[in-house]
Design an enzyme around this catalytic site. Structure first.
Site, short mmCIF file in Angstrom:
data_model
loop_
_atom_site.label_atom_id
_atom_site.label_comp_id
_atom_site.label_asym_id
_atom_site.label_seq_id
_atom_site.Cartn_x
_atom_site.Cartn_y
_atom_site.Cartn_z
N TYR A 32 -2.46 -0.10 10.03
CA TYR A 32 -2.50 -0.73 8.63
C TYR A 32 -1.37 -0.60 7.81
O TYR A 32 -0.94 -1.33 7.24
CB TYR A 32 -3.79 -0.01 8.05
CG TYR A 32 -3.99 -0.24 6.43
CD1 TYR A 32 -4.40 -1.87 6.08
CD2 TYR A 32 -3.66 0.56 5.28
CE1 TYR A 32 -4.61 -2.00 4.85
CE2 TYR A 32 -3.70 0.21 4.06
CZ TYR A 32 -4.22 -1.25 3.97
OH TYR A 32 -4.35 -1.47 2.44
N SER A 80 0.73 -1.27 -0.18
CA SER A 80 -0.06 0.03 0.18
C SER A 80 1.01 1.40 -0.01
O SER A 80 1.89 1.24 0.53
CB SER A 80 -1.07 -0.07 1.13
OG SER A 80 -1.68 1.15 1.23
#
Length: 332
Positions: A152, A127
């Site tokens: 995350y 990501s």
């Protein structure tokens, strides 16, 4: 070839499974169909691809070590595209253990399955969040990513480290893809395109964080899928002058539009597509958020001869058309 695609009922995984099926590969699609967001949307995605004779769906959780080990042992996959994860930056602040279970334990079970069953290439989702509050732009794969601002992001950076270790120790070819703000039809309902479109269409105000000064490298789903499917054919392998500081079996690429857009301009695209003006509530920055994302995609482009090209207004138009159809069909 035989593929495992994890997260096959998810946004990106569903499109990837569809593309591989269209290319004639055998695809086992895995998903746990959890209720992080409406499972009906996940089931509707699966219906898009259930007609393929070369697609099989398996409901399972990637953190279930025994089930995943058995699946790998029985199926003997040629390649794995690992897209399942607990998604969402903000949710990770409230429910950290969900990210530990899915993104860390889940990644470990997939790596172990690949290691013990001679998988020739593992492509996995990282990501853009790993860049944290990086001030240098555009973000390049060589930038330091030691300061994540959400759990995350920390799990995604951990996935990269885990993959590198397996590549180094077991000569397992792995390729990580740092996705930049993926959007399009069938997208997640916790993402800005869905939230904003739903609010504007139904005359509700939208929350605009950081007074609209955010910038995102919005990347259309078709471009992301094209990048994934092309890069999985590029298997990392030793070369004569492999860098000593990294395993030659390990690669990382940014995959983004290489064109950041201010949140206000993004909202304007939604307004144009709906033919309605948004009512905006300006809010401060949220914990875990970053001001800007901007992908340097030089490495990806040189490797596969492709870069994302979908214009934002065109992409938003496609998304809004789908959004209207999907909700009209649900209502009927």
């Amino acid at each position: 070839m035989k593929y495992l695609v994890t997260g096959a009922a998810g946004f990106i995984g569903n499109y990837v499974a569809e593309k591989l099926c269209n290319q004639g590969h055998e695809v086992i699609g895995l998903d746990n169909l959890n209720d992080y967001y409406d499972p009906d949307l996940k089931l509707a995605r699966l219906k898009r691809i259930e007609h393929f004779d070369n697609f099989t769906f398996v409901k399972a959780d990637i953190s279930d070590r025994d089930t995943i080990a058995t699946l790998f042992s029985q199926q003997k996959f040629d390649r794995v595209i690992h897209l399942a994860a607990q998604a969402g930056v903000r949710y990770s602040i409230e429910n950290p253990m969900a990210y530990i279970d899915s993104n860390l334990t889940g990644m470990a079970t997939i790596l172990e399955g690949c290691r013990h069953n001679n998988v020739e290439h593992l492509v996995y989702a990282s990501s853009s969040s790993v860049y944290g509050a990086n001030k240098k732009i555009p973000f390049a794969e060589s930038d330091r990513v030691d300061y994540p601002v959400s759990l995350y992001a920390a799990t995604k950076k951990s996935n990269e480290l885990m993959a590198h270790t397996y590549s180094h120790l077991y000569a397992l070819p792995t390729t990580g893809l740092r996705f930049f703000t993926v959007y399009g039809p069938w997208g997640r309902p916790d993402m800005a395109p869905f939230l904003f479109t739903d609010a504007v269409a139904n005359d509700r105000p939208i929350k605009v964080f950081n007074d609209g000064k955010m910038q995102r490298d919005f990347t259309y789903i078709d471009d992301i899928v094209e990048g994934i499917v092309r890069i999985q054919d590029v298997i990392p392998k030793p070369v004569e002058q492999a860098p000593t500081e990294s395993s030659p079996y390990y690669k990382l690429y940014n995959i983004g539009n290489n064109s950041p857009v201010e949140l206000e301009a993004f909202i304007t695209c939604i307004e144009n597509a709906l033919g309605k003006k948004a009512v905006k509530n300006y809010m401060p920055m949220q914990d875990g958020d970053v001001v800007r994302t901007f992908a340097d995609i030089t490495n990806l482009e040189s490797e596969i001869g492709f870069k994302p090209k979908t214009d934002l207004q065109d992409g938003i138009n496609h998304f809004v058309d789908w959004f209207k159809d999907y909700h009209a069909n649900k209502a009927s």
